[in-house]
Motif scaffolding. Structure first.
Motif, PDB file in Angstrom:
ATOM      1  N   GLY A 195       1.353   4.510  -6.537  1.00  0.00           N
ATOM      2  CA  GLY A 195       3.072   4.245  -6.923  1.00  0.00           C
ATOM      3  C   GLY A 195       4.165   3.546  -5.946  1.00  0.00           C
ATOM      4  N   LEU A 196       4.129   3.945  -5.051  1.00  0.00           N
ATOM      5  CA  LEU A 196       4.892   3.218  -3.449  1.00  0.00           C
ATOM      6  C   LEU A 196       5.195   2.027  -3.319  1.00  0.00           C
ATOM      7  CD1 LEU A 196       7.180   3.506  -2.224  1.00  0.00           C
ATOM      8  CD2 LEU A 196       6.159   4.880  -0.090  1.00  0.00           C
ATOM      9  N   ILE A 197       3.588   1.499  -3.138  1.00  0.00           N
ATOM     10  CA  ILE A 197       2.901   0.123  -2.411  1.00  0.00           C
ATOM     11  C   ILE A 197       1.929  -0.644  -3.881  1.00  0.00           C
ATOM     12  CG2 ILE A 197       1.242  -0.441  -1.128  1.00  0.00           C
ATOM     13  CD1 ILE A 197       1.923   1.512   1.313  1.00  0.00           C
ATOM     14  N   ALA A 198       1.381   0.239  -4.261  1.00  0.00           N
ATOM     15  CA  ALA A 198       0.717  -0.360  -5.581  1.00  0.00           C
ATOM     16  C   ALA A 198       1.614  -1.189  -6.693  1.00  0.00           C
ATOM     17  CB  ALA A 198      -0.537  -0.408  -6.058  1.00  0.00           C
ATOM     18  N   LEU A 199       2.596  -0.592  -6.651  1.00  0.00           N
ATOM     19  CA  LEU A 199       3.235  -0.588  -7.647  1.00  0.00           C
ATOM     20  C   LEU A 199       4.903  -1.158  -7.643  1.00  0.00           C
ATOM     21  CD1 LEU A 199       4.281   1.507 -10.568  1.00  0.00           C
ATOM     22  CD2 LEU A 199       5.778  -0.468  -9.525  1.00  0.00           C
ATOM     23  N   MET A 200       5.348  -0.505  -6.465  1.00  0.00           N
ATOM     24  CA  MET A 200       6.573  -1.127  -6.031  1.00  0.00           C
ATOM     25  C   MET A 200       7.182  -2.533  -5.183  1.00  0.00           C
ATOM     26  SD  MET A 200       9.835   1.225  -3.503  1.00  0.00           S
ATOM     27  CE  MET A 200       9.899   2.471  -4.655  1.00  0.00           C
ATOM     28  N   THR A 201       6.033  -2.511  -3.989  1.00  0.00           N
ATOM     29  CA  THR A 201       6.569  -3.393  -3.179  1.00  0.00           C
ATOM     30  C   THR A 201       5.837  -4.388  -3.173  1.00  0.00           C
ATOM     31  OG1 THR A 201       4.647  -2.590  -1.720  1.00  0.00           O
ATOM     32  CG2 THR A 201       6.513  -1.515  -0.982  1.00  0.00           C
ATOM     33  N   MET A 202       4.848  -4.118  -4.231  1.00  0.00           N
ATOM     34  CA  MET A 202       4.259  -5.206  -4.226  1.00  0.00           C
ATOM     35  C   MET A 202       4.951  -6.150  -5.513  1.00  0.00           C
ATOM     36  SD  MET A 202       0.408  -5.226  -6.371  1.00  0.00           S
ATOM     37  CE  MET A 202       0.588  -4.557  -8.223  1.00  0.00           C
ATOM     38  N   ALA A 203       5.629  -4.921  -6.705  1.00  0.00           N
ATOM     39  CA  ALA A 203       6.371  -5.510  -7.787  1.00  0.00           C
ATOM     40  C   ALA A 203       7.618  -6.860  -7.152  1.00  0.00           C
ATOM     41  CB  ALA A 203       6.578  -4.737  -8.737  1.00  0.00           C
ATOM     42  N   LEU A 204       8.372  -5.879  -5.908  1.00  0.00           N
ATOM     43  CA  LEU A 204       9.137  -6.288  -4.866  1.00  0.00           C
ATOM     44  C   LEU A 204       8.431  -7.455  -4.389  1.00  0.00           C
ATOM     45  CD1 LEU A 204      10.830  -3.323  -4.141  1.00  0.00           C
ATOM     46  CD2 LEU A 204      11.913  -4.766  -5.246  1.00  0.00           C
ATOM     47  N   ARG A 205       7.719  -7.867  -4.085  1.00  0.00           N
ATOM     48  CA  ARG A 205       6.969  -9.088  -2.464  1.00  0.00           C
ATOM     49  C   ARG A 205       6.924 -10.378  -4.244  1.00  0.00           C
ATOM     50  NH1 ARG A 205       7.645 -12.677  -1.440  1.00  0.00           N
ATOM     51  NH2 ARG A 205       6.458 -14.216   1.301  1.00  0.00           N
TER      52      ARG A 205
END
Length: 531
Positions: free
Chosen positions: A229-239
């Protein structure tokens, strides 16, 4: 033989996570929606989010937080989670994310092991946080309560101080940005040391393959405390400058309502939710036409369930593979490749290589069979997303990452000659029946294909002679009329004799982690207690 990614090698930016996400914002991005509160409809733009992150980082720096400070974050998926964790990273802190289901004892253990000196939480979770913090000597003024509580700083007040982001200096390749906890391939939870470079690399690797865009609205039900949830979702979506729609507490009907109300285009879930999409009658009551793709990860998913869910949602359902030690993702299927087999977990990400190693002999598997697949073997992965190691545990690190930089995943996989992978089972979960290897995931997939079975899990148990055999734990659908003989006969008709289920127990719910993995240890404990 080393299998290589089909994608060109990446140049990884030599920056911290926060700079990677927010210093790269362009003027046209500032008014784009970054976060939507699904309960209120409140929208936060990228410009507003960056201002909040910078102000929080400044407030933390004024209180002595910086490089070397470890902060524990215990919070459900609410919009403020994104501000909180990004502000902590902006200040140069190391963040250890805590499972929201933890009680005081488990929180205390993580605080001690991680050497955290700060906590961030919400008021409903404050009692267990405060109890754990008191035991390890964290004072009240170092417990940030996001929504406010007497005697504690709160997020809004800290942001309102109006401080600018501090100048922080560290080496992105060695600075530990995140420290989630994982059991790894064996043993008790260990702190996974993830550098800024690990996270930046995996965010960029994953974004190139999955490609969220400014037109996407990404539903976030996967817990942010988990790397999925943190990287494959949050940071990827933010970038990718997409909008994130976080969900704090899972309810299946509310989940469907979110998708409809906020016209979500990308849905990131774990297999238990896919089972619901495939079988739950409520799916037909909602307009899910906005959904363009559903991604499933964190645990194995059988092909038949994936296909049924995809047909009901009206969008491709694509799988990926990863683990905390790989900074989230190792392989994924791009949206454009919905033609791959439903059990495929995609292609190696850019700048990654892998090996497939026979679990019995240790020999590398290099040949493709007539069906286009290699024989199954343990998957070893190398790339810029491989963790720095386990906190304070060089022995476990050395046992997991070899001298050539390959991380031994503990998962049995196969590679297709066209470059994509499929996961068979965890090495340690394989059942040895009279010398034959039996994969629980294969039997679970068959059981889920029965219309009267709502959920199922399989473990190996021992008979009176000490021989291991497959036992199924089955959750019946409402109104189902099945007995154990019916279940065993259903499986026997579909597998080779050594794979047959030889015992069945009916239960109310299959125990699973927040990320959707079947908690087989709980089933083994149940089995031991009844023996």
């Amino acid at each position: 033989m080393v299998f290589t990614s089909q994608y060109p090698k990446l140049e990884i930016p030599d920056v911290g996570v926060s700079a990677f996400l927010f210093d790269t914002l362009e003027v046209g991005d500032l008014d784009r929606v970054a976060v939507i509160d699904p309960r209120t409809g409140t929208e936060t733009t990228y410009g507003q989010l960056r201002a909040q992150v910078n102000a929080l980082a400044g407030a933390l720096a004024a209180r002595g937080v910086g490089v070397g400070t470890v902060m524990a974050l215990l919070c459900p998926n609410i919009p403020a989670y994104i501000t909180a964790i990004q502000g902590m990273l902006r200040a140069g802190a190391t963040v250890t994310t805590v499972n929201t289901l933890y009680g005081p004892d488990e929180i205390e253990a993580q605080l001690i092991d991680s050497q955290a000196t700060w906590m961030v939480t919400i008021s409903p979770l404050l009692p267990q946080c405060a109890a754990a913090a008191a035991r390890v000597g964290i004072p009240g003024d170092r417990i940030v309560v996001i929504d406010g509580a007497p005697g504690h700083p709160d997020l809004r007040g800290m942001i309102a101080e109006g401080r600018g982001a501090p100048e922080v200096h560290f080496d992105p390749a060695t600075h530990v940005a995140l420290m989630p906890y994982s059991s790894g391939t064996t043993g008790f939870p260990k702190g996974v040391l993830m550098s800024d470079r690990n996270i930046v690399a995996n965010t960029e690797q994953t974004r190139i393959v999955l490609g969220p865009t400014t037109d996407d609205r990404v539903h976030a039900v996967m817990p942010f405390f988990h790397v999925y949830g943190l990287i494959a979702l949050m940071t990827m979506a933010l970038r990718g400058r997409a909008a994130i729609v976080p969900m704090a507490r899972f309810d299946f009907v509310e989940f469907l309502s979110d998708l409809q109300r906020h016209r979500c285009t990308v849905v990131v879930v774990a297999p238990p939710i896919v089972v619901g999409l495939a079988k739950h009658p409520a799916v037909e009551q909602f307009d899910l036409s906005s959904v363009t793709v559903v991604y499933s990860g964190a645990a194995p998913l059988d092909a038949a369930t994936a296909e049924r869910a995809s047909a009901r949602v009206g969008a491709p359902l694509l799988q990926g593979f990863g683990m905390s030690e790989l900074s989230a993702v190792a392989s994924a299927i791009p949206r454009t490749r919905g033609d791959l087999p439903a059990n495929a977990v995609g292609f190696l990400l850019p700048s990654e290589t892998c090996r497939i190693v026979d679990t019995a002999t240790g020999a590398e598997i290099t040949e493709f069979g007539d069906d286009g697949w290699t024989a199954p073997g343990e998957l070893w992965v190398a790339g810029p997303n491989v963790m720095l190691g386990y906190l304070g545990n060089p022995e476990a690190t050395a046992a997991t990452v070899d001298a050539d930089g390959f991380l031994h995943t503990g998962d049995v996989a196969r590679v297709h000659r066209d470059g994509y992978l499929a996961i068979v089972e965890r090495v340690k979960e394989l059942i040895k029946y009279h010398g034959h290897q039996v994969a629980p995931a294969e039997l679970e997939a068959i059981l889920l294909g029965h219309p009267q079975i709502a959920d199922a899990a399989v473990i190996g148990v021992q008979d009176a002679e000490g021989e291991e055999f497959p036992k199924a734990f089955v959750v019946l659908a409402p109104g189902a009329q099945l007995d154990a003989d019916d279940v065993m006969a259903y499986v026997a008709e579909r597998v080779e004799p050594h794979k047959k289920v030889r015992e069945v127990e009916f239960i109310d719910v299959v125990p699973k982690s927040a990320a959707g993995k079947i908690l087989r240890k709980d089933l083994r404990q149940r089995e031991a207690a009844s023996a």
